[in-house]
Enzyme design. Structure first.
Site, PDB file in Angstrom:
ATOM      1  N   GLU A 109      -9.059  -3.539  -6.012  1.00 22.75           N
ATOM      2  CA  GLU A 109      -9.576  -2.525  -5.094  1.00 22.75           C
ATOM      3  C   GLU A 109      -8.707  -2.533  -3.849  1.00 22.75           C
ATOM      4  O   GLU A 109      -8.288  -3.599  -3.391  1.00 22.75           O
ATOM      5  CB  GLU A 109     -11.025  -2.816  -4.668  1.00 22.75           C
ATOM      6  CG  GLU A 109     -12.062  -2.527  -5.729  1.00 22.75           C
ATOM      7  CD  GLU A 109     -12.366  -3.738  -6.571  1.00 22.75           C
ATOM      8  OE1 GLU A 109     -11.922  -4.841  -6.187  1.00 22.75           O
ATOM      9  OE2 GLU A 109     -13.022  -3.597  -7.612  1.00 22.75           O
ATOM     10  N   TYR A 121       1.442  -1.270  -5.156  1.00 22.41           N
ATOM     11  CA  TYR A 121       0.791  -1.295  -6.474  1.00 22.41           C
ATOM     12  C   TYR A 121       1.326  -0.175  -7.366  1.00 22.41           C
ATOM     13  O   TYR A 121       1.536  -0.382  -8.561  1.00 22.41           O
ATOM     14  CB  TYR A 121      -0.728  -1.170  -6.318  1.00 22.41           C
ATOM     15  CG  TYR A 121      -1.334  -2.218  -5.402  1.00 22.41           C
ATOM     16  CD1 TYR A 121      -0.861  -3.526  -5.404  1.00 22.41           C
ATOM     17  CD2 TYR A 121      -2.364  -1.906  -4.527  1.00 22.41           C
ATOM     18  CE1 TYR A 121      -1.402  -4.482  -4.556  1.00 22.41           C
ATOM     19  CE2 TYR A 121      -2.920  -2.852  -3.686  1.00 22.41           C
ATOM     20  CZ  TYR A 121      -2.428  -4.134  -3.691  1.00 22.41           C
ATOM     21  OH  TYR A 121      -2.964  -5.074  -2.849  1.00 22.41           O
TER      22      TYR A 121
END
Ligand SMILES: CC(C)(COP(=O)(O)OP(=O)(O)OC[C@H]1O[C@@H](n2cnc3c(N)ncnc32)[C@H](O)[C@@H]1OP(=O)(O)O)[C@@H](O)C(=O)NCCC(=O)NCCS
Length: 159
Positions: A109, A121
């Site tokens: 998250e 990411y």
């Protein structure tokens, strides 16, 4: 800035004070010492790694192995050492360790406003898969859920 000579290794309890220095620079609600101690000594599913430049801890990252998934718990790099590939190096190390423990996918998250972490990411192949509403307790910000399926280059090499 020139790339630093960085080493990566597993985190130990002795590392916690220096890890907390990084943590406090990176997060508005940093983890307490007791959380780190618990993660390192009482959570068999947790793996934590640190990045060092000389004796100095400049970053850390952690993952929980849950069945065949690696759940990234946290990652932080000292602001003075960001944009030198250290975040990526930490992610590679904990991904490798997660694969050794049976992970075939990674998830995390991230705050919807945290574009630098999302850029890291995305570079590593994570894709958005949903939103957790008001996930962060301090300010109720939403979390973006991201996933990365680990391809054969991770799962077939025995790495
Ligand atoms: C997110 C974080 C860990 C990235 O660490 P880092 O060591 O700076 O990342 P890297 O140097 O390995 O970056 C790898 C790639 O990610 C992307 N990236 C990282 N930071 C970026 C930024 N500020 N802006 C745009 N892209 C960024 C880039 O694609 C970069 O590759 P490039 O430098 O070749 O362009 C770091 O910014 C940090 O500690 N932030 C504060 C804590 C935090 O938000 N943690 C994440 C919680 S979910």
């Amino acid at each position: 800035m020139a790339e630093a000579n960085v080493e990566y290794r597993l985190m130990t309890v002795d590392d916690i004070p220096l890890v907390q220095l990084v943590e406090r620079k990176c997060f508005t609600t940093p983890w307490s010492r007791s959380i780190f101690v618990s993660e390192l000594t009482r959570n068999d599913n947790a793996i934590y790694a640190v990045a060092l430049v000389g004796e100095r801890i400049v970053g850390y990252a952690g993952v929980w192995i849950i069945l065949d998934e690696g759940h990234i718990t946290n990652i932080g790099v000292d602001p003075s050492f960001q944009r030198q590939g250290i975040g990526q190096g930490l992610m590679d190390m904990i991904t490798k360790l997660a694969v050794e423990r049976g992970a075939v996918a990674m998830t995390l998250e991230v705050r919807v406003s945290n574009f630098s972490a999302q850029a890291l990411y995305t570079k590593l192949g994570f894709v958005p898969r949903g939103i957790r509403k008001e996930y962060y307790q301090d300010d109720k910000e939403d979390a973006l859920i991201m996933w990365r399926e680990l391809g054969e280059e991770w799962t077939n090499t025995g790495n």
